[in-house]
Design a protein around this motif. Structure first.
Motif, PDB file in Angstrom:
ATOM      1  N   ARG A 288       0.833  -1.210   0.000  1.00 27.42           N
ATOM      2  CA  ARG A 288       0.000   0.000   0.000  1.00 27.42           C
ATOM      3  C   ARG A 288       0.865   1.257   0.000  1.00 27.42           C
ATOM      4  O   ARG A 288       0.586   2.212  -0.726  1.00 27.42           O
ATOM      5  N   ARG A 289       1.909   1.247   0.792  1.00 25.69           N
ATOM      6  CA  ARG A 289       2.794   2.417   0.846  1.00 25.69           C
ATOM      7  C   ARG A 289       3.478   2.641  -0.500  1.00 25.69           C
ATOM      8  O   ARG A 289       3.574   3.780  -0.986  1.00 25.69           O
ATOM      9  N   ARG A 290       3.963   1.567  -1.101  1.00 22.79           N
ATOM     10  CA  ARG A 290       4.683   1.694  -2.368  1.00 22.79           C
ATOM     11  C   ARG A 290       3.816   2.338  -3.444  1.00 22.79           C
ATOM     12  O   ARG A 290       4.287   3.170  -4.228  1.00 22.79           O
ATOM     13  N   TRP A 291       2.536   1.944  -3.484  1.00 26.70           N
ATOM     14  CA  TRP A 291       1.660   2.421  -4.557  1.00 26.70           C
ATOM     15  C   TRP A 291       0.717   3.528  -4.106  1.00 26.70           C
ATOM     16  O   TRP A 291      -0.153   3.956  -4.868  1.00 26.70           O
ATOM     17  N   GLY A 292       0.870   3.992  -2.878  1.00 27.33           N
ATOM     18  CA  GLY A 292       0.062   5.109  -2.402  1.00 27.33           C
ATOM     19  C   GLY A 292      -1.412   4.791  -2.257  1.00 27.33           C
ATOM     20  O   GLY A 292      -2.263   5.670  -2.447  1.00 27.33           O
ATOM     21  N   ILE A 293      -1.739   3.556  -1.906  1.00 24.15           N
ATOM     22  CA  ILE A 293      -3.136   3.135  -1.773  1.00 24.15           C
ATOM     23  C   ILE A 293      -3.626   3.424  -0.346  1.00 24.15           C
ATOM     24  O   ILE A 293      -3.001   3.007   0.628  1.00 24.15           O
ATOM     25  N   ARG A 294      -4.740   4.126  -0.231  1.00 29.63           N
ATOM     26  CA  ARG A 294      -5.337   4.416   1.083  1.00 29.63           C
ATOM     27  C   ARG A 294      -6.283   3.274   1.475  1.00 29.63           C
ATOM     28  O   ARG A 294      -6.873   2.631   0.608  1.00 29.63           O
ATOM     29  N   GLU A 295      -6.443   3.067   2.773  1.00 26.21           N
ATOM     30  CA  GLU A 295      -7.302   1.966   3.240  1.00 26.21           C
ATOM     31  C   GLU A 295      -8.278   2.464   4.290  1.00 26.21           C
ATOM     32  O   GLU A 295      -7.909   3.211   5.192  1.00 26.21           O
TER      33      GLU A 295
ATOM     34  N   MET B 285      -7.420 -10.651  -1.920  1.00 27.50           N
ATOM     35  CA  MET B 285      -6.591 -10.089  -2.975  1.00 27.50           C
ATOM     36  C   MET B 285      -7.299 -10.037  -4.320  1.00 27.50           C
ATOM     37  O   MET B 285      -6.789  -9.422  -5.253  1.00 27.50           O
ATOM     38  N   GLY B 286      -8.460 -10.652  -4.430  1.00 28.84           N
ATOM     39  CA  GLY B 286      -9.279 -10.405  -5.610  1.00 28.84           C
ATOM     40  C   GLY B 286      -9.648  -8.936  -5.688  1.00 28.84           C
ATOM     41  O   GLY B 286      -9.706  -8.337  -6.764  1.00 28.84           O
ATOM     42  N   THR B 287      -9.875  -8.323  -4.535  1.00 31.90           N
ATOM     43  CA  THR B 287     -10.067  -6.876  -4.442  1.00 31.90           C
ATOM     44  C   THR B 287      -8.728  -6.157  -4.531  1.00 31.90           C
ATOM     45  O   THR B 287      -8.587  -5.135  -5.212  1.00 31.90           O
ATOM     46  N   GLY B 288      -7.737  -6.709  -3.841  1.00 27.72           N
ATOM     47  CA  GLY B 288      -6.417  -6.086  -3.820  1.00 27.72           C
ATOM     48  C   GLY B 288      -5.799  -5.953  -5.198  1.00 27.72           C
ATOM     49  O   GLY B 288      -5.185  -4.919  -5.521  1.00 27.72           O
ATOM     50  N   PHE B 289      -5.942  -6.979  -6.030  1.00 25.81           N
ATOM     51  CA  PHE B 289      -5.372  -6.914  -7.378  1.00 25.81           C
ATOM     52  C   PHE B 289      -6.017  -5.800  -8.202  1.00 25.81           C
ATOM     53  O   PHE B 289      -5.358  -5.148  -9.019  1.00 25.81           O
ATOM     54  N   VAL B 290      -7.312  -5.587  -8.010  1.00 26.66           N
ATOM     55  CA  VAL B 290      -8.002  -4.517  -8.734  1.00 26.66           C
ATOM     56  C   VAL B 290      -7.477  -3.154  -8.269  1.00 26.66           C
ATOM     57  O   VAL B 290      -7.213  -2.254  -9.078  1.00 26.66           O
ATOM     58  N   ALA B 291      -7.317  -2.993  -6.960  1.00 27.21           N
ATOM     59  CA  ALA B 291      -6.771  -1.746  -6.437  1.00 27.21           C
ATOM     60  C   ALA B 291      -5.357  -1.506  -6.957  1.00 27.21           C
ATOM     61  O   ALA B 291      -4.990  -0.376  -7.308  1.00 27.21           O
ATOM     62  N   LEU B 292      -4.559  -2.562  -7.023  1.00 21.74           N
ATOM     63  CA  LEU B 292      -3.196  -2.443  -7.531  1.00 21.74           C
ATOM     64  C   LEU B 292      -3.178  -2.034  -9.005  1.00 21.74           C
ATOM     65  O   LEU B 292      -2.346  -1.210  -9.422  1.00 21.74           O
ATOM     66  N   ALA B 293      -4.072  -2.620  -9.778  1.00 20.25           N
ATOM     67  CA  ALA B 293      -4.143  -2.259 -11.200  1.00 20.25           C
ATOM     68  C   ALA B 293      -4.448  -0.772 -11.359  1.00 20.25           C
ATOM     69  O   ALA B 293      -3.856  -0.077 -12.197  1.00 20.25           O
ATOM     70  N   ALA B 294      -5.362  -0.280 -10.542  1.00 17.93           N
ATOM     71  CA  ALA B 294      -5.699   1.143 -10.591  1.00 17.93           C
ATOM     72  C   ALA B 294      -4.514   1.994 -10.155  1.00 17.93           C
ATOM     73  O   ALA B 294      -4.201   3.022 -10.776  1.00 17.93           O
ATOM     74  N   ALA B 295      -3.851   1.586  -9.077  1.00 17.56           N
ATOM     75  CA  ALA B 295      -2.732   2.367  -8.550  1.00 17.56           C
ATOM     76  C   ALA B 295      -1.568   2.408  -9.530  1.00 17.56           C
ATOM     77  O   ALA B 295      -0.889   3.445  -9.658  1.00 17.56           O
ATOM     78  N   ARG B 296      -1.322   1.312 -10.219  1.00 13.45           N
ATOM     79  CA  ARG B 296      -0.241   1.296 -11.214  1.00 13.45           C
ATOM     80  C   ARG B 296      -0.563   2.252 -12.366  1.00 13.45           C
ATOM     81  O   ARG B 296       0.307   2.971 -12.862  1.00 13.45           O
ATOM     82  N   ALA B 297      -1.820   2.237 -12.796  1.00 16.42           N
ATOM     83  CA  ALA B 297      -2.217   3.160 -13.865  1.00 16.42           C
ATOM     84  C   ALA B 297      -2.059   4.603 -13.401  1.00 16.42           C
ATOM     85  O   ALA B 297      -1.571   5.462 -14.153  1.00 16.42           O
ATOM     86  N   ALA B 298      -2.442   4.890 -12.166  1.00 18.69           N
ATOM     87  CA  ALA B 298      -2.299   6.242 -11.631  1.00 18.69           C
ATOM     88  C   ALA B 298      -0.828   6.650 -11.562  1.00 18.69           C
ATOM     89  O   ALA B 298      -0.473   7.793 -11.870  1.00 18.69           O
ATOM     90  N   ALA B 299       0.034   5.700 -11.159  1.00 17.39           N
ATOM     91  CA  ALA B 299       1.466   5.991 -11.048  1.00 17.39           C
ATOM     92  C   ALA B 299       2.083   6.313 -12.400  1.00 17.39           C
ATOM     93  O   ALA B 299       3.099   7.020 -12.472  1.00 17.39           O
ATOM     94  N   HIS B 300       1.481   5.794 -13.476  1.00 16.46           N
ATOM     95  CA  HIS B 300       1.975   6.068 -14.818  1.00 16.46           C
ATOM     96  C   HIS B 300       1.366   7.344 -15.406  1.00 16.46           C
ATOM     97  O   HIS B 300       1.546   7.643 -16.592  1.00 16.46           O
ATOM     98  N   GLY B 301       0.622   8.071 -14.582  1.00 21.64           N
ATOM     99  CA  GLY B 301       0.091   9.357 -15.024  1.00 21.64           C
ATOM    100  C   GLY B 301      -1.245   9.300 -15.718  1.00 21.64           C
ATOM    101  O   GLY B 301      -1.676  10.309 -16.302  1.00 21.64           O
ATOM    102  N   SER B 302      -1.934   8.151 -15.653  1.00 16.93           N
ATOM    103  CA  SER B 302      -3.236   8.050 -16.312  1.00 16.93           C
ATOM    104  C   SER B 302      -4.259   8.961 -15.637  1.00 16.93           C
ATOM    105  O   SER B 302      -4.196   9.197 -14.426  1.00 16.93           O
TER     106      SER B 302
END
Length: 277
Positions: A18-25, A117-134
């Motif tokens: 969560r810290r690495r990808w800036g995901i809030r919980e 992690m079925g939820t977690g993987f979706v959050a990660l996909a979103a966070a990665r896209a955000a990190a790439h400036g989407s």
């Protein structure tokens, strides 16, 4: 600034991820002995899954509103994507959607149609896209794509917790008479349903590993193995998946957490998989 991703504590995303990808919980809640405990915030009894009076509750509107407003401010107005446990398994998505509507259109809420992690993987996909400036639309699309590529299976040792929780769909009709069975369950369009009737726990676990390997095939995938008070069983499943799916990164292994443990009971094993696009 960039889009900020929010999820709930059922996602089982480790704190360092969560810290690495800036995901809030935001926390879900466990209610026991007249006390409201926040998952991931308050100390929860280790044997919570054995407490027959324990129940769970969604994140509150106040918690979600505070998280959304802070995330929106931190995004510089770029927006928020909030990913939550299946609407068929928890009231969190419904509360989140209503809260987001009050905050404004820059907050998008995604039903992961899964759990852990079925939820977690979706959050990660979103966070990665955000990190790439989407932008907000692209981050939302990345999350929705991940929902479609996720699969989850579960083996429980006892049916008592599932029967009490009422959070099971297609298997409900036979739960009362299937005491000799160790069902293999799956999440289908957000609902927990029967995938296969199996006579022993070991065969149910083997069938779960087979199903995951069939789903992945020659593709690559992200894998997570979860358990309730069964670290040895989880390690065995992770080793079997790593052996049979050498093209994938070794599975993440975590406990299911107290909220999900209340509903599936001791000894449960689960696998979540996100197939690469």
């Amino acid at each position: 600034m960039s889009v900020v991703v929010v999820t709930d504590s059922s996602s089982r995303l480790p704190a360092d991820v969560r810290r690495r990808w800036g995901i809030r919980e935001v926390p879900l809640h466990i209610l026991v002995d007249g006390t409201d405990l926040r998952d991931g915030v308050d100390e929860v009894p280790e044997d919570i899954y054995q407490r027959g009076d324990a129940t769970t509750a969604a994140a509150t509107p106040a918690e979600l509103s505070a998280a959304y407003r802070q995330a929106l401010d931190d995004s510089g107005g770029d927006g928020v994507v909030s990913v939550h446990i299946s609407a068929a398994l928890s009231g969190t998505f419904s509360v989140a959607a209503k809260t987001a509507a009050d905050v404004g259109p820059a907050v998008r809420v995604i039903d992961s149609k899964s759990a852990a992690m079925g939820t977690g993987f979706v959050a990660l996909a979103a966070a990665r896209a955000a990190a790439h400036g989407s932008d907000l639309n692209a981050v939302t699309a990345a999350a929705e794509s991940a929902v479609r590529r996720n699969h989850a299976y579960l083996v429980v040792q006892r049916l008592d917790n599932l029967r009490r929780s009422g959070r099971i769909g297609g298997a409900a009709a036979w739960l009362g008479t299937a005491l000799a069975l160790k069902p293999l369950l799956r999440i289908d369009d957000g609902k927990l349903v029967l995938a296969q009737r199996v006579r022993t726990a070991s065969k149910a676990v083997a069938a779960m590993v087979d199903r995951i390997c069939e789903i992945v095939g020659d593709n690559t995938a992200a894998l997570a193995v979860h358990h309730v008070a069964n670290p040895t069983g989880a390690a065995d499943v992770a080793a079997a998946l790593a052996d049979r799916l050498p093209g994938c990164e070794p599975p993440m292994v975590t406990d299911l957490g107290p909220v999900l443990a209340v509903h599936v009971g001791a000894g449960a094993l689960a696998v979540c998989v996100e197939v690469a696009p």
